[in-house]
Write a protein that holds these residues in place. Sequence first.
Motif, mmCIF file in Angstrom:
data_model
loop_
_atom_site.group_PDB
_atom_site.id
_atom_site.type_symbol
_atom_site.label_atom_id
_atom_site.label_comp_id
_atom_site.label_asym_id
_atom_site.label_seq_id
_atom_site.Cartn_x
_atom_site.Cartn_y
_atom_site.Cartn_z
ATOM 1 N N ILE A 168 -14.019 -8.069 11.426
ATOM 2 C CA ILE A 168 -13.977 -6.902 10.804
ATOM 3 C C ILE A 168 -12.657 -6.221 10.742
ATOM 4 O O ILE A 168 -11.948 -6.030 11.978
ATOM 5 N N ILE A 169 -12.474 -5.465 9.716
ATOM 6 C CA ILE A 169 -11.263 -4.853 9.616
ATOM 7 C C ILE A 169 -11.267 -3.652 9.175
ATOM 8 O O ILE A 169 -12.106 -3.309 7.999
ATOM 9 N N VAL A 170 -10.690 -2.431 9.672
ATOM 10 C CA VAL A 170 -10.758 -1.079 9.073
ATOM 11 C C VAL A 170 -9.495 -0.747 8.473
ATOM 12 O O VAL A 170 -8.598 -1.232 9.109
ATOM 13 N N ALA A 171 -9.436 -0.287 7.166
ATOM 14 C CA ALA A 171 -7.909 -0.329 6.531
ATOM 15 C C ALA A 171 -7.915 0.481 5.441
ATOM 16 O O ALA A 171 -9.032 0.998 4.866
ATOM 17 N N THR A 172 -6.668 1.129 5.125
ATOM 18 C CA THR A 172 -6.387 1.816 3.897
ATOM 19 C C THR A 172 -6.536 0.911 2.837
ATOM 20 O O THR A 172 -6.415 -0.153 3.003
ATOM 21 N N ASN A 173 -6.289 1.239 1.626
ATOM 22 C CA ASN A 173 -6.549 0.378 0.374
ATOM 23 C C ASN A 173 -5.222 -0.486 0.310
ATOM 24 O O ASN A 173 -5.007 -1.207 -0.678
ATOM 25 N N ALA A 174 -4.308 -0.199 1.191
ATOM 26 C CA ALA A 174 -3.091 -1.038 1.240
ATOM 27 C C ALA A 174 -3.469 -2.544 1.484
ATOM 28 O O ALA A 174 -2.783 -3.438 1.007
ATOM 29 N N PHE A 175 -4.483 -2.558 2.132
ATOM 30 C CA PHE A 175 -5.076 -3.939 2.567
ATOM 31 C C PHE A 175 -5.854 -4.581 1.408
ATOM 32 O O PHE A 175 -6.917 -4.028 0.993
ATOM 33 N N GLY A 176 -5.594 -5.711 1.320
ATOM 34 C CA GLY A 176 -6.476 -6.502 0.318
ATOM 35 C C GLY A 176 -6.003 -7.247 -0.732
ATOM 36 O O GLY A 176 -6.317 -8.451 -1.067
ATOM 37 N N MET A 177 -4.863 -6.607 -1.262
ATOM 38 C CA MET A 177 -4.033 -7.272 -2.577
ATOM 39 C C MET A 177 -3.500 -8.627 -1.875
ATOM 40 O O MET A 177 -2.719 -8.309 -0.771
ATOM 41 N N GLY A 178 -4.032 -9.881 -2.322
ATOM 42 C CA GLY A 178 -3.551 -11.029 -1.833
ATOM 43 C C GLY A 178 -4.152 -11.670 -0.501
ATOM 44 O O GLY A 178 -3.532 -12.336 0.028
#
Length: 609
Positions: free
Chosen positions: A281-291
């Motif tokens: 499980i990861i909590v993240a801002t939208n900077a996370f995910g691309m790629g």
Amino acid sequence: MANKYSILRSCYGYTSFREGQEIIIDNIMNGRDVLAVMPTGAGKSICYQIPAMLLPGITLVVSPLISLMKDQVGALNQNGIRAAYLNSSLTQRQYGLALSNIRRGEYKIIYVAPERLMTDGFLELASGLDISLVAVDEAHCVSQWGHDFRISYTHISDFVAGLSRRPVVAAFTATATKNVKDDVLELLALDHPYEITTGFDRPNLYFGVVQTESRIDYIRKYLSENKGKSGIIYAMTRKNVEKIYSHLLAAGFPITMYHAGLSDNERALAQDDFIRDVKPIIVATNAFGMGIDKPDVEFIIHYNFPLSMESYYQEAGRAGRDGSEADCILLYSAADIHTAKFLIENGVDDAEDLDAESLEAAKKRRYDKLDGMISYCKTTACLRGFILRYFGESPKTEKCEKCSSCRGDYELQDVTDAVRAIRMAIDVTGERYGAMFIADFLHGTDNGRMGAMGFTHERGFGMLESLPVSLIRDVIERMIEEGLLIRSGGQYPVLAISPKLDNYLASGNRMTVKVKKAQKKGKSTKQTPLTLRMSPADEALYERLRKFRRDTAEKRGVPAYVIFTDSTLREIAASHPRDMLSLMRVRGIGEEKAYRYGTAIINIVRAED
Ligand code: ADP
């Protein structure tokens, strides 16, 4: 002889093509360029990987996502396909080794970063290769209109033009507006390409919008009810990410976090832990995910809503890429509208390049997009239908039966009395306070300050005791949005009554808000469909299989999903295959996987039975 069907079966373990895949493969095989717009998770890779194996020469895959290349190549190798990558993450020695292997004709597929293409070394190498296909992934990067422009993409067409024989060029992207599409066609110099845009619907995703008193409690409950699942929790700000992270960590969940304030190392570690399921499980801002190409993400929870439906669908779309059932839940709080507006006012990031007029236009576009997002949160109609219409498609049915609206998880509550009470509270406190204060006042929250200032004896204090503070805040935000209240700017915004409010009430208008239906006693609070419930025996087998996968992935230095996805393991746990033939009927098990791991899996199944 190998053909597209036998490769699909033997290398990937899939029995049928998904929408668009077959026709794209056919066109490439017939020598025609392709421009394919397919949503995230639709299965773009297979569209160029299968032709790569069937065509006589080599396929170059141009991709901007260096971090992904290694995993993609690892996955191909696991499927018995010889592939390599060339990018800046390789040492000089590794690079040299890869080059000599390429020259010897060891690989069918080579992933290459766009900035490598025009280097002398690569041009020299390419001139000696028989290149049948150039596949351009994330093709929108060629366009300045896209959200991810890369200058190196504009050199791809020069590279292709410089080859002694022009290969087929196939461009893929998940998002392309008309402008972006025109740019891709022109700047990649596609030659009368076959163009295809596949449907935006993702039938395996459940969509939910939830209004809840405590978002953090909701998440905690959700995670407890969905133990063992992998997912992403998105929040708008770094501060929120840290808050949610520490809360859930303290509650004992296997969680990590990601935001721009962390060091490169910390971020790389978080990403790695997530992908390798060490911390699912990861909590993240939208900077996370691309790629991030993790196909077995089973839920995406938005703690705050993003600023546009485009962003929302892209982020939510990271769930269920392997086709398994997955949840996309947005936790709506009207207070976020305020933050979103603040971000638009203060955070137009390309501000320096824009004159005042263009800046205003850019802001307006962002406000329009925000409106779309807010409408999604508020609609009582089918959410899937809303999404499809937003992206210009017509839904096949009025109700999808797989979203919180269709499931009837919500009902409308008349809050006109609360509107009156809010008016009165703002009036008696002299239009000097903000939304939080007014909500506390009406709910009767005595936080010390309220008493010290003498407000606990004021008329109206505790008048809306039966309504949660969060609901009162929602009503206030709605009133602001409809122009019935005015919120001043500045660091401590205060509320004032707009002249429109009295007209509104006098004309007999009624205000309703969407609230979660009250739980019936004894009924499960679960509102999502989720994956099949496993019997305890299947569950035990599933855990053994996961452990096997973890150990194997560790040994081979690849992410766990590259070995098997969760849905494949779940199918094995449900069907208990005791011989190779039954194992190979499981989706995701091709010949290569069966050859490599079949015996071990069957032994685990037999030991458990
Ligand atoms: P995209 O690049 O379009 O986001 P991918 O190519 O990464 O999507 O594919 C997403 C997931 O779907 C992968 O796990 C892939 O193996 C799986 N997939 C692709 N095609 C099929 C198919 N025909 N049947 C089942 N699963 C598929």
